[in-house]
Scaffold this motif. Structure first.
Motif, PDB file in Angstrom:
ATOM      1  N   PHE A 171       0.841  -1.201   0.000  1.00  0.00           N
ATOM      2  CA  PHE A 171       0.000   0.000   0.000  1.00  0.00           C
ATOM      3  C   PHE A 171       0.877   1.253   0.000  1.00  0.00           C
ATOM      4  O   PHE A 171       0.670   2.176  -0.787  1.00  0.00           O
ATOM      5  CB  PHE A 171      -0.929  -0.028   1.229  1.00  0.00           C
ATOM      6  CG  PHE A 171      -1.747   1.223   1.408  1.00  0.00           C
ATOM      7  CD1 PHE A 171      -2.768   1.543   0.522  1.00  0.00           C
ATOM      8  CD2 PHE A 171      -1.505   2.074   2.466  1.00  0.00           C
ATOM      9  CE1 PHE A 171      -3.529   2.689   0.698  1.00  0.00           C
ATOM     10  CE2 PHE A 171      -2.259   3.220   2.647  1.00  0.00           C
ATOM     11  CZ  PHE A 171      -3.268   3.527   1.755  1.00  0.00           C
ATOM     12  N   ASP A 172       1.902   1.277   0.866  1.00  0.00           N
ATOM     13  CA  ASP A 172       2.806   2.433   0.942  1.00  0.00           C
ATOM     14  C   ASP A 172       3.499   2.666  -0.397  1.00  0.00           C
ATOM     15  O   ASP A 172       3.555   3.788  -0.891  1.00  0.00           O
ATOM     16  CB  ASP A 172       3.875   2.225   2.029  1.00  0.00           C
ATOM     17  CG  ASP A 172       3.282   2.192   3.432  1.00  0.00           C
ATOM     18  OD1 ASP A 172       2.083   2.489   3.589  1.00  0.00           O
ATOM     19  OD2 ASP A 172       4.028   1.858   4.362  1.00  0.00           O
ATOM     20  N   ARG A 173       4.014   1.590  -0.974  1.00  0.00           N
ATOM     21  CA  ARG A 173       4.745   1.695  -2.251  1.00  0.00           C
ATOM     22  C   ARG A 173       3.838   2.241  -3.349  1.00  0.00           C
ATOM     23  O   ARG A 173       4.224   3.124  -4.119  1.00  0.00           O
ATOM     24  CB  ARG A 173       5.275   0.303  -2.619  1.00  0.00           C
ATOM     25  CG  ARG A 173       6.112   0.287  -3.893  1.00  0.00           C
ATOM     26  CD  ARG A 173       6.290  -1.119  -4.419  1.00  0.00           C
ATOM     27  NE  ARG A 173       5.008  -1.640  -4.881  1.00  0.00           N
ATOM     28  CZ  ARG A 173       4.720  -2.935  -4.980  1.00  0.00           C
ATOM     29  NH1 ARG A 173       5.595  -3.843  -4.632  1.00  0.00           N
ATOM     30  NH2 ARG A 173       3.544  -3.330  -5.425  1.00  0.00           N
ATOM     31  N   ASP A 174       2.609   1.727  -3.420  1.00  0.00           N
ATOM     32  CA  ASP A 174       1.678   2.157  -4.472  1.00  0.00           C
ATOM     33  C   ASP A 174       1.273   3.619  -4.289  1.00  0.00           C
ATOM     34  O   ASP A 174       1.178   4.367  -5.261  1.00  0.00           O
ATOM     35  CB  ASP A 174       0.435   1.267  -4.500  1.00  0.00           C
ATOM     36  CG  ASP A 174       0.742  -0.147  -5.005  1.00  0.00           C
ATOM     37  OD1 ASP A 174       1.889  -0.389  -5.442  1.00  0.00           O
ATOM     38  OD2 ASP A 174      -0.157  -0.997  -4.948  1.00  0.00           O
ATOM     39  N   MET A 175       1.012   4.023  -3.038  1.00  0.00           N
ATOM     40  CA  MET A 175       0.645   5.420  -2.774  1.00  0.00           C
ATOM     41  C   MET A 175       1.777   6.352  -3.191  1.00  0.00           C
ATOM     42  O   MET A 175       1.543   7.378  -3.823  1.00  0.00           O
ATOM     43  CB  MET A 175       0.341   5.631  -1.288  1.00  0.00           C
ATOM     44  CG  MET A 175      -1.019   5.127  -0.887  1.00  0.00           C
ATOM     45  SD  MET A 175      -2.335   6.055  -1.704  1.00  0.00           S
ATOM     46  CE  MET A 175      -3.207   6.687  -0.324  1.00  0.00           C
ATOM     47  N   LEU A 176       3.002   5.997  -2.813  1.00  0.00           N
ATOM     48  CA  LEU A 176       4.165   6.820  -3.177  1.00  0.00           C
ATOM     49  C   LEU A 176       4.323   6.887  -4.691  1.00  0.00           C
ATOM     50  O   LEU A 176       4.557   7.962  -5.243  1.00  0.00           O
ATOM     51  CB  LEU A 176       5.443   6.238  -2.571  1.00  0.00           C
ATOM     52  CG  LEU A 176       5.815   6.700  -1.183  1.00  0.00           C
ATOM     53  CD1 LEU A 176       7.009   5.897  -0.665  1.00  0.00           C
ATOM     54  CD2 LEU A 176       6.147   8.186  -1.155  1.00  0.00           C
ATOM     55  N   ALA A 177       4.209   5.741  -5.348  1.00  0.00           N
ATOM     56  CA  ALA A 177       4.415   5.681  -6.802  1.00  0.00           C
ATOM     57  C   ALA A 177       3.414   6.586  -7.520  1.00  0.00           C
ATOM     58  O   ALA A 177       3.794   7.370  -8.397  1.00  0.00           O
ATOM     59  CB  ALA A 177       4.293   4.246  -7.296  1.00  0.00           C
ATOM     60  N   VAL A 178       2.140   6.506  -7.159  1.00  0.00           N
ATOM     61  CA  VAL A 178       1.121   7.322  -7.822  1.00  0.00           C
ATOM     62  C   VAL A 178       1.328   8.800  -7.489  1.00  0.00           C
ATOM     63  O   VAL A 178       1.265   9.663  -8.363  1.00  0.00           O
ATOM     64  CB  VAL A 178      -0.309   6.863  -7.447  1.00  0.00           C
ATOM     65  CG1 VAL A 178      -1.341   7.817  -8.007  1.00  0.00           C
ATOM     66  CG2 VAL A 178      -0.559   5.452  -7.947  1.00  0.00           C
ATOM     67  N   ALA A 179       1.611   9.095  -6.210  1.00  0.00           N
ATOM     68  CA  ALA A 179       1.785  10.490  -5.791  1.00  0.00           C
ATOM     69  C   ALA A 179       2.961  11.151  -6.519  1.00  0.00           C
ATOM     70  O   ALA A 179       2.960  12.358  -6.739  1.00  0.00           O
ATOM     71  CB  ALA A 179       1.982  10.574  -4.280  1.00  0.00           C
ATOM     72  N   ARG A 180       3.942  10.356  -6.925  1.00  0.00           N
ATOM     73  CA  ARG A 180       5.116  10.928  -7.608  1.00  0.00           C
ATOM     74  C   ARG A 180       4.870  11.198  -9.085  1.00  0.00           C
ATOM     75  O   ARG A 180       5.535  12.047  -9.668  1.00  0.00           O
ATOM     76  CB  ARG A 180       6.318   9.988  -7.439  1.00  0.00           C
ATOM     77  CG  ARG A 180       6.889  10.075  -6.040  1.00  0.00           C
ATOM     78  CD  ARG A 180       8.084   9.161  -5.844  1.00  0.00           C
ATOM     79  NE  ARG A 180       8.690   9.421  -4.542  1.00  0.00           N
ATOM     80  CZ  ARG A 180       9.217   8.489  -3.767  1.00  0.00           C
ATOM     81  NH1 ARG A 180       9.226   7.225  -4.160  1.00  0.00           N
ATOM     82  NH2 ARG A 180       9.753   8.805  -2.612  1.00  0.00           N
ATOM     83  N   VAL A 181       3.942  10.479  -9.701  1.00  0.00           N
ATOM     84  CA  VAL A 181       3.740  10.652 -11.160  1.00  0.00           C
ATOM     85  C   VAL A 181       2.512  11.484 -11.504  1.00  0.00           C
ATOM     86  O   VAL A 181       2.387  11.959 -12.620  1.00  0.00           O
ATOM     87  CB  VAL A 181       3.626   9.290 -11.891  1.00  0.00           C
ATOM     88  CG1 VAL A 181       4.897   8.486 -11.726  1.00  0.00           C
ATOM     89  CG2 VAL A 181       2.424   8.503 -11.424  1.00  0.00           C
TER      90      VAL A 181
END
Length: 104
Positions: free
Chosen positions: A70-80
């Motif tokens: 969940f953390d990884r996916d949130m970070l990934a989307v928030a960055r792009v």
């Protein structure tokens, strides 16, 4: 000019719009492995710096949720993602950065 309270209120509304934008992004997915209880209790705290055009200048994990995917996916989307453009009164504040708690 707006009072501190009005700016705080506007910032909360803007961050809610940003959270909605993350959740509506095609790359965002709540992991299938989450239990219903986790879906309710899970939260991650992120630090955001957002440019006047809505581009993420910096996104960092502040407090992990305890669920790595969940953390990884949130970070990934928030960055792009391209966030909504911040209101004029919030441009300087968003460029300096704010933290926000996000839930599934």
């Amino acid at each position: 000019s707006l009072s501190d309270g009005q700016i705080q209120e506007q910032a909360q509304g803007y961050l809610a719009d940003c959270a909605r934008a993350i959740k509506q992004h095609p790359a965002y997915a709540v992991p299938d492995t989450l239990t219903p209880a986790q879906r309710v209790s899970l939260k991650v705290e992120l630090f955001f710096r957002i440019g006047p055009d809505g581009r993420a200048l910096e996104v960092k994990l502040v407090t992990p949720s305890g669920h790595a995917i969940f953390d990884r996916d949130m970070l990934a989307v928030a960055r792009v993602i391209r966030f909504p453009k911040p209101p004029d009164e919030l441009i300087a504040r968003m460029a300096k950065g704010v933290t926000a708690v996000l839930r599934p």
